[in-house]
Motif scaffolding. Structure first.
Motif, PDB file in Angstrom:
ATOM      1  N   ALA A 206      35.772  34.573  46.322  1.00 53.01           N
ATOM      2  CA  ALA A 206      34.964  34.195  47.484  1.00 53.01           C
ATOM      3  C   ALA A 206      35.533  32.959  48.166  1.00 53.01           C
ATOM      4  O   ALA A 206      35.582  32.867  49.399  1.00 53.01           O
ATOM      5  CB  ALA A 206      33.519  33.951  47.062  1.00 53.01           C
ATOM      6  N   LEU A 207      36.003  32.006  47.382  1.00 52.25           N
ATOM      7  CA  LEU A 207      36.556  30.784  47.962  1.00 52.25           C
ATOM      8  C   LEU A 207      37.869  31.056  48.686  1.00 52.25           C
ATOM      9  O   LEU A 207      38.138  30.499  49.751  1.00 52.25           O
ATOM     10  CB  LEU A 207      36.750  29.725  46.875  1.00 52.25           C
ATOM     11  CG  LEU A 207      35.469  29.182  46.209  1.00 52.25           C
ATOM     12  CD1 LEU A 207      35.811  28.118  45.181  1.00 52.25           C
ATOM     13  CD2 LEU A 207      34.486  28.635  47.229  1.00 52.25           C
ATOM     14  N   ARG A 208      38.703  31.928  48.081  1.00 52.33           N
ATOM     15  CA  ARG A 208      39.952  32.284  48.760  1.00 52.33           C
ATOM     16  C   ARG A 208      39.659  32.952  50.104  1.00 52.33           C
ATOM     17  O   ARG A 208      40.273  32.625  51.131  1.00 52.33           O
ATOM     18  CB  ARG A 208      40.770  33.235  47.883  1.00 52.33           C
ATOM     19  CG  ARG A 208      41.459  32.582  46.705  1.00 52.33           C
ATOM     20  CD  ARG A 208      42.482  33.513  46.085  1.00 52.33           C
ATOM     21  NE  ARG A 208      42.903  33.016  44.774  1.00 52.33           N
ATOM     22  CZ  ARG A 208      42.345  33.397  43.624  1.00 52.33           C
ATOM     23  NH1 ARG A 208      41.366  34.296  43.622  1.00 52.33           N
ATOM     24  NH2 ARG A 208      42.774  32.882  42.496  1.00 52.33           N
ATOM     25  N   ASP A 209      38.742  33.899  50.074  1.00 49.37           N
ATOM     26  CA  ASP A 209      38.401  34.626  51.304  1.00 49.37           C
ATOM     27  C   ASP A 209      37.820  33.696  52.367  1.00 49.37           C
ATOM     28  O   ASP A 209      37.948  33.965  53.570  1.00 49.37           O
ATOM     29  CB  ASP A 209      37.402  35.751  51.000  1.00 49.37           C
ATOM     30  CG  ASP A 209      38.025  36.864  50.161  1.00 49.37           C
ATOM     31  OD1 ASP A 209      39.266  36.923  50.102  1.00 49.37           O
ATOM     32  OD2 ASP A 209      37.261  37.661  49.567  1.00 49.37           O
ATOM     33  N   GLY A 210      37.191  32.624  51.908  1.00 46.63           N
ATOM     34  CA  GLY A 210      36.563  31.689  52.846  1.00 46.63           C
ATOM     35  C   GLY A 210      37.497  30.604  53.345  1.00 46.63           C
ATOM     36  O   GLY A 210      37.055  29.683  54.054  1.00 46.63           O
ATOM     37  N   GLY A 211      38.782  30.681  53.003  1.00 49.88           N
ATOM     38  CA  GLY A 211      39.745  29.703  53.491  1.00 49.88           C
ATOM     39  C   GLY A 211      39.677  28.358  52.812  1.00 49.88           C
ATOM     40  O   GLY A 211      40.181  27.355  53.343  1.00 49.88           O
ATOM     41  N   VAL A 212      39.106  28.313  51.609  1.00 46.27           N
ATOM     42  CA  VAL A 212      38.916  27.041  50.912  1.00 46.27           C
ATOM     43  C   VAL A 212      40.234  26.471  50.406  1.00 46.27           C
ATOM     44  O   VAL A 212      40.398  25.246  50.302  1.00 46.27           O
ATOM     45  CB  VAL A 212      37.908  27.217  49.754  1.00 46.27           C
ATOM     46  CG1 VAL A 212      37.839  25.968  48.876  1.00 46.27           C
ATOM     47  CG2 VAL A 212      36.522  27.534  50.322  1.00 46.27           C
TER      48      VAL A 212
ATOM     49  N   LEU B  85      26.559  32.767  46.659  1.00 45.20           N
ATOM     50  CA  LEU B  85      27.759  33.444  47.150  1.00 45.20           C
ATOM     51  C   LEU B  85      27.393  34.742  47.860  1.00 45.20           C
ATOM     52  O   LEU B  85      27.946  35.074  48.913  1.00 45.20           O
ATOM     53  CB  LEU B  85      28.716  33.734  45.992  1.00 45.20           C
ATOM     54  CG  LEU B  85      29.439  32.517  45.391  1.00 45.20           C
ATOM     55  CD1 LEU B  85      30.273  32.956  44.191  1.00 45.20           C
ATOM     56  CD2 LEU B  85      30.310  31.838  46.432  1.00 45.20           C
ATOM     57  N   ALA B  86      26.434  35.479  47.284  1.00 43.47           N
ATOM     58  CA  ALA B  86      25.999  36.746  47.885  1.00 43.47           C
ATOM     59  C   ALA B  86      25.368  36.524  49.249  1.00 43.47           C
ATOM     60  O   ALA B  86      25.424  37.398  50.125  1.00 43.47           O
ATOM     61  CB  ALA B  86      25.014  37.454  46.952  1.00 43.47           C
ATOM     62  N   ALA B  87      24.772  35.339  49.426  1.00 40.80           N
ATOM     63  CA  ALA B  87      24.130  35.033  50.707  1.00 40.80           C
ATOM     64  C   ALA B  87      25.141  34.549  51.749  1.00 40.80           C
ATOM     65  O   ALA B  87      24.791  34.363  52.918  1.00 40.80           O
ATOM     66  CB  ALA B  87      23.047  33.974  50.500  1.00 40.80           C
ATOM     67  N   GLY B  88      26.381  34.309  51.320  1.00 46.10           N
ATOM     68  CA  GLY B  88      27.406  33.836  52.262  1.00 46.10           C
ATOM     69  C   GLY B  88      27.549  32.335  52.302  1.00 46.10           C
ATOM     70  O   GLY B  88      27.889  31.765  53.345  1.00 46.10           O
ATOM     71  N   ALA B  89      27.328  31.663  51.170  1.00 46.37           N
ATOM     72  CA  ALA B  89      27.307  30.197  51.145  1.00 46.37           C
ATOM     73  C   ALA B  89      28.680  29.553  51.284  1.00 46.37           C
ATOM     74  O   ALA B  89      28.764  28.350  51.549  1.00 46.37           O
ATOM     75  CB  ALA B  89      26.651  29.712  49.853  1.00 46.37           C
ATOM     76  N   VAL B  90      29.765  30.328  51.104  1.00 47.33           N
ATOM     77  CA  VAL B  90      31.092  29.714  51.186  1.00 47.33           C
ATOM     78  C   VAL B  90      31.351  29.153  52.589  1.00 47.33           C
ATOM     79  O   VAL B  90      31.923  28.072  52.745  1.00 47.33           O
ATOM     80  CB  VAL B  90      32.187  30.733  50.800  1.00 47.33           C
ATOM     81  CG1 VAL B  90      33.577  30.137  51.071  1.00 47.33           C
ATOM     82  CG2 VAL B  90      32.053  31.130  49.349  1.00 47.33           C
ATOM     83  N   THR B  91      30.937  29.875  53.609  1.00 45.35           N
ATOM     84  CA  THR B  91      31.183  29.415  54.984  1.00 45.35           C
ATOM     85  C   THR B  91      30.543  28.057  55.260  1.00 45.35           C
ATOM     86  O   THR B  91      31.216  27.146  55.763  1.00 45.35           O
ATOM     87  CB  THR B  91      30.682  30.462  55.992  1.00 45.35           C
ATOM     88  OG1 THR B  91      31.393  31.684  55.781  1.00 45.35           O
ATOM     89  CG2 THR B  91      30.900  29.990  57.416  1.00 45.35           C
ATOM     90  N   PRO B  92      29.246  27.856  54.956  1.00 43.51           N
ATOM     91  CA  PRO B  92      28.679  26.512  55.174  1.00 43.51           C
ATOM     92  C   PRO B  92      29.302  25.447  54.282  1.00 43.51           C
ATOM     93  O   PRO B  92      29.446  24.292  54.705  1.00 43.51           O
ATOM     94  CB  PRO B  92      27.187  26.687  54.877  1.00 43.51           C
ATOM     95  CG  PRO B  92      27.050  27.987  54.176  1.00 43.51           C
ATOM     96  CD  PRO B  92      28.184  28.826  54.627  1.00 43.51           C
ATOM     97  N   LEU B  93      29.690  25.804  53.064  1.00 44.62           N
ATOM     98  CA  LEU B  93      30.341  24.826  52.189  1.00 44.62           C
ATOM     99  C   LEU B  93      31.703  24.430  52.746  1.00 44.62           C
ATOM    100  O   LEU B  93      32.107  23.259  52.675  1.00 44.62           O
ATOM    101  CB  LEU B  93      30.490  25.391  50.777  1.00 44.62           C
ATOM    102  CG  LEU B  93      29.218  25.456  49.932  1.00 44.62           C
ATOM    103  CD1 LEU B  93      29.491  26.165  48.610  1.00 44.62           C
ATOM    104  CD2 LEU B  93      28.650  24.064  49.677  1.00 44.62           C
ATOM    105  N   ALA B  94      32.429  25.408  53.295  1.00 51.50           N
ATOM    106  CA  ALA B  94      33.726  25.110  53.900  1.00 51.50           C
ATOM    107  C   ALA B  94      33.556  24.168  55.094  1.00 51.50           C
ATOM    108  O   ALA B  94      34.351  23.232  55.287  1.00 51.50           O
ATOM    109  CB  ALA B  94      34.410  26.407  54.337  1.00 51.50           C
TER     110      ALA B  94
END
Length: 566
Positions: free
Chosen positions: A531-537, A490-499
């Motif tokens: 983090a998931l909310r912020d990432g539009g999940v 999450l700290a590395a920004g993994a939500v965007t690629p997961l989304a």
């Protein structure tokens, strides 16, 4: 040219009954053509071809010289279409029905030249039943095993005509099947190919044209006629390297057919090739010619067929495994990459993978990784080795064996390689090693630098690299299942690629992303949810849950994420 023009003019006006004058005119024009190829266009323009067509039946005794002259003229493109339009094709086919081998020989040359790269001529030949007539001549010649100059002198124009009429024209190739041309050609190869280099070359090209033009039926017809044994034996009978190369190329075309693969494996082709090209020696193996490289490519191709692989591998006891292992020790990059590709093809079943690991293949592959990991100018070896390791990583038992040897630590540096195909293969191999291996997932997923690299690669311009990076992130979360792994990613920004993975067109990838979301919510609690909310999940999973076409399992998993994020 004035003399030539007068000859042409004289020929047109010769009384068809005056054989002596016709013969004399033909001799003079043939002599002129033989010494000056440039005259063909002039002769065509002055109406020579229609005049010759009129003479074919009017003066039967001149048919041999008429066919010879047509053959000479049709060596040039300018004469081929006019020859068809003059009606010469059916006339020449009729000459082939005679018993005069001299007339037949020149008519075959003429028809072959007319049909060279000329579909109009080939269509005319089909209409005149020329393929059936020529097929009948081939059948008779195939029965005669006599080898002498007269026989070869007739076979050359006959086979040349067959090649020219079918190359690049599927309708003729298919008609050749009806005329049983494959069977006749195989017999002629068996008895005569090694007698003359030129004839041999034409015969091999005919075999290739049958397979290319008539496709699978052509390949099957040749195989049923015994072509496999004949072609392999031919390799040992000829010394010319260009002929050997042509044979290997033909076998490679044939090996795209599964039944040919099986036949080549079952009839000892591989052992024969290995011995002949000294690719089975105990010591270092090197590629001494382009032909050797093509032989290796052929062997690798034969290992792609399930049945041919079963025969050649034979539970690790077949002739090929020791040879391929020796290739992996070579200093020659072509040899080593061929060895790696061969191992990759062998590693297509759990049993084969277990046997390969038992035979020590993994150590040989890892030695290659160490040797070539820093090379960027030639990645063939590295690409092949990583493909093989990836395949070896698929069975559950193999994953455990690779985890114990910490193979992932040797593959990890290749994620930082600058060449994208290497990145893709390394990511794919690591993803398979992580699957079901919690210790491996935690070890890799806890590394901040590695997590940042994965996020960076998830936006690579290479879609294959992007996809593998995204899937590896999801795999680390699924198999690591700890807050340490989750928070690091999450700290590395993994939500965007997961989304992005969750919006893939491939259901399996969507499922992987949704599973990762669920685990992050459990492992990382409030931090994960934020983090998931912020990432539009929330929107992404809401859309998935509302999709009537997704499976019940995926819908349920997506809804769980939605419920947690609302």
């Amino acid at each position: 040219m004035a003399g030539l023009s007068s000859l042409s003019s004289a020929l047109e006006n010769i009384d068809s009954g005056n054989e002596a004058k016709v013969q004399d005119a033909l001799v003079k024009i043939l002599s002129e053509c033989d010494s000056n190829n440039a005259v063909a266009a002039d002769l065509v323009n002055c109406g020579m071809l229609p005049a010759l067509a009129a003479l074919v039946n009017a003066v039967p005794s001149c048919q041999s010289r008429i066919a010879d002259l047509v053959a000479m003229l049709a060596r040039t493109e300018v004469a081929r279409s006019p020859a068809v339009q003059a009606g010469l094709v059916p006339l020449l086919v009729d000459v082939l029905r005679s018993d005069d081998r001299e007339k037949m020989k020149h008519s075959l040359r003429a028809l072959g030249n007319i049909c060279f790269d000329n579909d109009e001529g080939r269509e005319a030949l089909l209409r005149a039943d020329g393929v059936l007539v020529i097929g009948g001549i081939l059948e008779e010649e195939a029965k005669d095993e006599t080898v002498n100059e007269d026989k070869l002198d007739f076979l050359k124009p006959l086979c040349g005509c067959v090649l020219n009429m079918m190359t690049g024209y599927n309708a003729v190739a298919e008609a050749c099947l009806e005329a049983d041309v494959p069977s006749s050609i195989v017999q002629i190869v068996r008895h005569h190919a090694s007698s003359d280099i030129g004839l041999c070359r034409v015969l091999i090209m005919i075999l290739d044209s049958i397979m290319e033009g008539a496709q699978e039926p052509g390949a099957n017809a040749l195989r049923e006629a015994g072509a496999v044994t004949v072609i392999v034996r031919l390799l040992g009978a000829v010394e010319d390297s260009s002929i050997k190369e042509l044979v290997i190329e033909t076998l490679s075309s044939a090996a795209q057919n599964e039944l040919w693969q099986l036949a080549l494996a079952a009839q000892g082709c591989v052992s024969h090739l290995l011995r002949q090209f000294q690719l089975d020696v105990d010591g270092p193996v090197t590629v001494t010619s382009d032909v050797c490289g093509k032989v290796m490519d052929l062997i690798v191709m034969l290992l792609t067929g399930d049945e041919s692989l079963r025969i050649l591998f034979s539970n690790g006891n077949g002739p090929i495994l020791p040879v391929v292992c020796n290739w992996l020790k070579s200093e020659d990059e072509k040899v080593m990459s061929s060895g790696a590709l061969a191992i990759g093809n062998m590693a297509r079943s759990d049993a084969n993978c277990a046997m390969l690991l038992e035979k020590g293949v993994l150590d040989l592959l890892l030695a290659s990784v160490e040797k070539y990991s820093s090379k960027e100018e030639n990645i063939a070896v590295l690409h092949g080795v990583l493909s093989a390791i990836r395949n070896l990583s698929m069975p559950v038992a193999s994953k455990e064996a690779l985890a114990k040897k910490e193979v992932f630590n040797q593959i990890l540096p290749l994620v930082y390689h600058t060449v994208q195909p290497v990145q893709q293969k390394a990511l794919g191999a690591l993803r398979l090693m992580v699957d079901g291996q919690e210790t491996v997932a935690v070890t890799l997923g806890s590394q901040a630098e590695f997590a940042a690299r994965l996020v960076d690669l998830s936006t690579s311009p290479d879609i294959a690299v992007t996809s593998e990076a995204q899937r590896l992130i999801a795999a680390l979360i699924k198999n690591g299942r700890t807050d340490v792994v989750g928070n690091n990613l999450l700290a590395a920004g993994a939500v965007t690629p997961l989304a992005a993975l969750a919006e893939s067109q491939h259901v399996i990838m969507v499922h992987e992303a949704v599973v990762a979301f669920n685990i992050l919510l459990v492992a990382c609690k409030d931090a994960g949810a934020a983090a998931l909310r912020d990432g539009g999940v929330l929107k992404i999973t809401s859309d998935i849950a509302a999709d009537p076409d997704v499976s019940a399992e995926l819908k349920s998993n997506a809804q769980t994420v939605v419920d947690c994020l609302r």
